[in-house]
Design an enzyme around this catalytic site. Structure first.
Site, PDB file in Angstrom:
ATOM      1  N   ARG A  76      -8.198  10.478  -8.173  1.00  0.00           N
ATOM      2  CA  ARG A  76      -7.390  11.183  -7.161  1.00  0.00           C
ATOM      3  C   ARG A  76      -6.646  10.120  -6.362  1.00  0.00           C
ATOM      4  NH1 ARG A  76      -8.266  12.091  -1.404  1.00  0.00           N
ATOM      5  NH2 ARG A  76      -7.174  10.181  -1.809  1.00  0.00           N
ATOM      6  N   ASP A  94     -13.793   5.532   2.413  1.00  0.00           N
ATOM      7  CA  ASP A  94     -12.719   5.489   3.416  1.00  0.00           C
ATOM      8  C   ASP A  94     -11.984   6.817   3.542  1.00  0.00           C
ATOM      9  OD1 ASP A  94     -11.147   4.039   5.339  1.00  0.00           O
ATOM     10  OD2 ASP A  94      -9.512   4.236   3.910  1.00  0.00           O
ATOM     11  N   ASP A  95     -11.826   7.527   2.418  1.00  0.00           N
ATOM     12  CA  ASP A  95     -11.111   8.814   2.479  1.00  0.00           C
ATOM     13  C   ASP A  95     -11.871   9.809   3.345  1.00  0.00           C
ATOM     14  OD1 ASP A  95      -9.229   7.938   0.479  1.00  0.00           O
ATOM     15  OD2 ASP A  95     -10.903   8.109  -0.902  1.00  0.00           O
ATOM     16  N   GLU A 117     -13.265   4.598  -3.135  1.00  0.00           N
ATOM     17  CA  GLU A 117     -11.859   4.855  -2.801  1.00  0.00           C
ATOM     18  C   GLU A 117     -11.204   5.806  -3.804  1.00  0.00           C
ATOM     19  OE1 GLU A 117     -10.442   3.273  -0.122  1.00  0.00           O
ATOM     20  OE2 GLU A 117      -8.538   4.264  -0.489  1.00  0.00           O
ATOM     21  N   ASP A 118     -10.587   6.836  -3.290  1.00  0.00           N
ATOM     22  CA  ASP A 118      -9.806   7.756  -4.130  1.00  0.00           C
ATOM     23  C   ASP A 118     -10.578   8.348  -5.308  1.00  0.00           C
ATOM     24  OD1 ASP A 118      -7.781   7.517  -2.360  1.00  0.00           O
ATOM     25  OD2 ASP A 118      -6.342   6.579  -3.705  1.00  0.00           O
ATOM     26  N   ASN A 139       0.010  13.545   3.899  1.00  0.00           N
ATOM     27  CA  ASN A 139       0.953  12.531   3.396  1.00  0.00           C
ATOM     28  C   ASN A 139       1.506  12.991   2.055  1.00  0.00           C
ATOM     29  OD1 ASN A 139       0.403  10.573   5.447  1.00  0.00           O
ATOM     30  ND2 ASN A 139      -1.551  10.186   4.450  1.00  0.00           N
ATOM     31  N   TYR A 171       0.842  -1.181   0.000  1.00  0.00           N
ATOM     32  CA  TYR A 171       0.000   0.000   0.000  1.00  0.00           C
ATOM     33  C   TYR A 171       0.887   1.243   0.000  1.00  0.00           C
ATOM     34  CZ  TYR A 171      -4.406   2.269  -0.088  1.00  0.00           C
ATOM     35  OH  TYR A 171      -5.456   3.031  -0.527  1.00  0.00           O
ATOM     36  N   LYS A 219      -5.776  -2.134  -1.186  1.00  0.00           N
ATOM     37  CA  LYS A 219      -6.668  -1.949  -0.037  1.00  0.00           C
ATOM     38  C   LYS A 219      -7.307  -3.281   0.363  1.00  0.00           C
ATOM     39  CE  LYS A 219      -8.084   1.760   2.186  1.00  0.00           C
ATOM     40  NZ  LYS A 219      -7.874   3.196   2.182  1.00  0.00           N
TER      41      LYS A 219
HETATM   42  P1  NAD Z   1      -8.088  17.593  -0.721  1.00  0.00           P
HETATM   43  O1  NAD Z   1      -7.386  17.962  -1.956  1.00  0.00           O
HETATM   44  O2  NAD Z   1      -9.504  17.183  -0.755  1.00  0.00           O
HETATM   45  O3  NAD Z   1      -8.005  18.844   0.313  1.00  0.00           O
HETATM   46  C1  NAD Z   1      -6.897  19.684   0.489  1.00  0.00           C
HETATM   47  C2  NAD Z   1      -7.392  20.942   1.182  1.00  0.00           C
HETATM   48  O4  NAD Z   1      -6.266  21.737   1.543  1.00  0.00           O
HETATM   49  C3  NAD Z   1      -8.285  21.813   0.310  1.00  0.00           C
HETATM   50  O5  NAD Z   1      -9.366  22.289   1.063  1.00  0.00           O
HETATM   51  C4  NAD Z   1      -7.386  22.983  -0.059  1.00  0.00           C
HETATM   52  O6  NAD Z   1      -8.103  24.206  -0.251  1.00  0.00           O
HETATM   53  C5  NAD Z   1      -6.515  23.070   1.175  1.00  0.00           C
HETATM   54  N1  NAD Z   1      -5.271  23.762   0.912  1.00  0.00           N
HETATM   55  C6  NAD Z   1      -4.443  23.651  -0.143  1.00  0.00           C
HETATM   56  N2  NAD Z   1      -3.419  24.509  -0.026  1.00  0.00           N
HETATM   57  C7  NAD Z   1      -3.595  25.160   1.127  1.00  0.00           C
HETATM   58  C8  NAD Z   1      -2.873  26.169   1.786  1.00  0.00           C
HETATM   59  N3  NAD Z   1      -1.752  26.669   1.277  1.00  0.00           N
HETATM   60  N4  NAD Z   1      -3.343  26.627   2.951  1.00  0.00           N
HETATM   61  C9  NAD Z   1      -4.484  26.149   3.481  1.00  0.00           C
HETATM   62  N5  NAD Z   1      -5.204  25.187   2.900  1.00  0.00           N
HETATM   63  C10 NAD Z   1      -4.766  24.706   1.728  1.00  0.00           C
HETATM   64  O7  NAD Z   1      -7.238  16.472  -0.045  1.00  0.00           O
HETATM   65  P2  NAD Z   1      -7.681  15.465   1.126  1.00  0.00           P
HETATM   66  O8  NAD Z   1      -8.159  14.194   0.556  1.00  0.00           O
HETATM   67  O9  NAD Z   1      -8.560  16.186   2.066  1.00  0.00           O
HETATM   68  O10 NAD Z   1      -6.274  15.168   1.785  1.00  0.00           O
HETATM   69  C11 NAD Z   1      -5.517  16.207   2.407  1.00  0.00           C
HETATM   70  C12 NAD Z   1      -4.285  15.608   3.047  1.00  0.00           C
HETATM   71  O11 NAD Z   1      -4.686  14.749   4.100  1.00  0.00           O
HETATM   72  C13 NAD Z   1      -3.434  14.771   2.098  1.00  0.00           C
HETATM   73  O12 NAD Z   1      -2.083  15.112   2.251  1.00  0.00           O
HETATM   74  C14 NAD Z   1      -3.655  13.367   2.556  1.00  0.00           C
HETATM   75  O13 NAD Z   1      -2.494  12.588   2.399  1.00  0.00           O
HETATM   76  C15 NAD Z   1      -3.980  13.530   4.002  1.00  0.00           C
HETATM   77  N6  NAD Z   1      -4.794  12.424   4.513  1.00  0.00           N
HETATM   78  C16 NAD Z   1      -4.364  11.771   5.630  1.00  0.00           C
HETATM   79  C17 NAD Z   1      -5.072  10.694   6.112  1.00  0.00           C
HETATM   80  C18 NAD Z   1      -4.617  10.010   7.352  1.00  0.00           C
HETATM   81  O14 NAD Z   1      -3.756  10.492   8.019  1.00  0.00           O
HETATM   82  N7  NAD Z   1      -5.186   8.886   7.711  1.00  0.00           N
HETATM   83  C19 NAD Z   1      -6.230  10.257   5.442  1.00  0.00           C
HETATM   84  C20 NAD Z   1      -6.654  10.954   4.313  1.00  0.00           C
HETATM   85  C21 NAD Z   1      -5.923  12.046   3.856  1.00  0.00           C
END
Ligand code: NAD
Length: 565
Positions: A164, A276-277, A253-254, A418, A111, A182
């Site tokens: 995505r 899951d996201d 997913e994604d 991440n 993964y 997954k």
């Molecule tokens: P996404 O693209 O849906 O959301 C990103 C958000 O960040 C958007 O709202 C965007 O406007 C905002 N953003 C971008 N640049 C910015 C800045 N300079 N200042 C403030 N806000 C800003 O992505 P997502 O699916 O929500 O994932 C976001 C992050 O969370 C990813 O890095 C992902 O790896 C991580 N994530 C972690 C876990 C976990 O820890 N289990 C699970 C899912 C996602």
């Protein structure tokens, strides 16, 4: 389906042999049945395998040694991925034995992060089919195409449209690595039967020009279809699943945000599904916060929470915390939402901002003036919790982290983006800048930090803590739907599994090595809830714990006999 008589492939009752219909190399070529060199003399005679495998009959332990020797010879992570994929496609029982016993080392290969590189290279490293591909060209045909899958019992489907993939964007049909990976974690971490899993890639085109120009790209060579056509094909897919595998849980997913939320909202009450996201991430982060509350002896309803990032992860987490607060304190949803402030790329998410808000942000938009930077929002809000889900690395600076100390003796700082390079700050920074007071967790793993003779173990908010247990539980009791309350229960169950010793090291999650026990405990909680709320489609077993335990797959070879006709 033609390969076994009467019963499914895997061993349900180890003492009873499985009656196999196929013979000879067909057996060796079927990864769900194949034992390779471990077929016994009797099986070799019965199934026509004599002469087709080397003479020595070996046990699975010896096979594992051979696999690990070969695996360790590979130094390139992508080569390790390819090696494990080949084993998966050759002998599933052995693959899961190896994966289950080496989960900490191999999860990052099968993964994230290595699966990301594998997806980018998918058309180049492709060896063998696994799972199903449904493309925009199949419109009107999906139900018929599902007949081509030779398993009539499917518990879990993971589907992606490749739009995505992790943090890598639109990878089109290359995204198939994600549903496959997954589901491998579902089997290894959750004990779902391999033959009852089905990875699906919904190919609606790609807007990734590099892929479209790649002669080895294996997906549809067209741009993504428009929304009307897109939702029609999703709907056809859902209806076809309901008809072909009515018990199956669908895990989305994604998918990009603009599709992820509408799809989840359209189907979550009607069919057994979750995203899951959104929900899995929500539950795992909530669980970390509940662990933090245990550490601080405080309540969620007493917190003020800033989200840096307002995408699917942020809203998924916030919705789950709201569900937690409502459950814990009886506060109304509307009041619970008032404890949250969101920041996106434009600044504080406000009602009368410069641009129209995306639907998923509306419920959290504040009736306040726009503030365009994190530090000033912190000064205005005085938060106790800061959650980073922005995908923007190094944005929780020393000034920001220190500012958090002004509003809480033990500020909770979760840097969930991440991969590691995108983490809003490192564990070392969070502990150093708060003199060890921060309660820190991250999306990507960080090593323990030693400071002034003390060890701090940062928790990793890995979705794997939650989804295998939720999926296992919901599918075993054949729930009609997966509710947010179930995710809340899963989060709470997980938080309660953190030991006092782990809390003393400032870890808010249990040890991932206990994943099978964790999944089992969560599955029991989900089943209990489904039975209590009348959402289960089977009769309540007398002993739910035993029921879940008995129905978890173990990577052990069944004994085979030739079917009599
Ligand atoms: P996404 O693209 O849906 O959301 C990103 C958000 O960040 C958007 O709202 C965007 O406007 C905002 N953003 C971008 N640049 C910015 C800045 N300079 N200042 C403030 N806000 C800003 O992505 P997502 O699916 O929500 O994932 C976001 C992050 O969370 C990813 O890095 C992902 O790896 C991580 N994530 C972690 C876990 C976990 O820890 N289990 C699970 C899912 C996602």
């Amino acid at each position: 389906m033609g390969m076994v008589k009467k019963r499914r492939y895997q061993m349900e009752t180890p003492d009873e042999p499985l009656e196999v219909i196929i013979r000879g190399s067909d057996v060796l070529n079927e990864p769900l049945l194949n034992k390779g060199t471990a077929f016994t003399e009797e099986e070799r005679k019965e199934l026509g395998l004599q002469g087709l495998v080397p003479p020595k009959v070996v046990d699975i332990e010896e096979q594992v040694i051979r696999v690990l020797e070969n695996y360790q010879r590979k130094t390139d992570p992508l080569e390790k991925f390819i090696f494990l994929t080949s084993l998966h496609d050759r002998n599933e029982t052995l693959y899961y034995k190896v994966l289950t016993e080496n989960l900490m080392e191999m999860t990052p290969i099968v993964y994230t992060p290595v699966v990301g590189a594998a997806c980018q290279q998918f058309g180049h490293i492709y060896r063998k089919n696994r799972g199903m591909y449904i493309s925009a060209k199949d419109k009107g045909q999906i139900r018929n195409i599902f007949d081509n899958w030779n398993q009539d019992e499917i518990d879990i489907i993971v589907i992606s449209d490749g739009s995505r993939i992790l943090g890598l964007g639109d990878l089109g049909a290359n995204g198939m690595g994600i549903p496959i990976g997954k589901l491998a974690l579902y089997v290894a971490g959750g004990g779902v039967y391999p033959c009852k899993t089905l990875p699906i890639l919904l190919d609606t085109g790609t807007n990734n020009e590099e892929l479209l120009a790649d002669p080895l790209y294996l997906g549809l060579n067209q741009h993504r279809i428009d929304d009307d056509e897109y939702y029609e094909i999703v709907d056809e897919f859902v209806n076809a699943v309901q008809d072909r595998w009515p018990k199956a849980l669908i895990q989305w997913e994604d998918f990009t945000n603009d599709h992820a939320f509408p799809i989840l909202n359209k189907y979550r009450e009607k069919v057994l599904c979750f995203n899951d996201d959104i929900q899995g991430t929500g539950a795992v982060a909530l669980s970390g916060l509940l662990g933090g509350m245990r550490m601080k002896q405080e309540k969620l309803s007493e917190q003020r929470i800033i989200f840096y990032g307002a995408g699917s992860a942020a809203v998924g987490i916030a919705d789950m915390i709201v569900a937690g607060i409502v459950e814990e304190s009886g506060m109304s949803e509307a009041d619970a939402r008032k404890l949250f402030w969101f920041i996106d790329s434009q600044g504080l998410v406000v009602k009368n901002g410069p641009r129209p808000l995306q639907d998923h942000k509306v419920a959290y938009a504040r009736d306040e003036p726009l503030i365009d930077n994190l530090l000033d929002v912190i000064k205005a809000v005085k938060p106790t919790i800061l959650v980073g889900v922005s995908g923007q690395g190094q944005t929780f600076t020393q000034e920001i982290v220190k500012e958090m100390m002004n509003y809480s003796k033990q500020p909770i700082i979760f840097a969930l983006s991440n991969p590691t390079s995108k983490s809003e700050c490192t564990a070392q920074e969070a502990y150093k800048w708060t003199k060890g007071k921060a309660i820190f967790a991250s999306g990507s793993p960080f090593d323990p930090v030693r400071m002034k003779g003390k060890i701090f173990v940062p928790g990793q908010g890995n979705n794997m803590f939650i989804f295998p247990g939720v999926g296992l539980g919901a599918s075993l009791c054949q729930a009609t739907k997966v509710t947010d309350a179930m995710f809340y229960r899963a989060a709470k169950t997980l938080a309660e599994m953190v030991t006092e010793e782990e809390l003393s090291l400032r870890t808010v999650y249990p040890d991932l090595r206990k994943i099978r026990k964790i999944s089992q405990t969560i599955a029991v909680a989900i089943c209990e809830m489904a039975f209590d709320e009348g959402l289960a489609r089977i009769e309540r077993p007398e002993d739910i714990k035993a029921f879940v335990k008995e129905n978890m797959f173990q990577p052990v070879y069944p004994r085979y006999v030739a079917a009599s006709e």
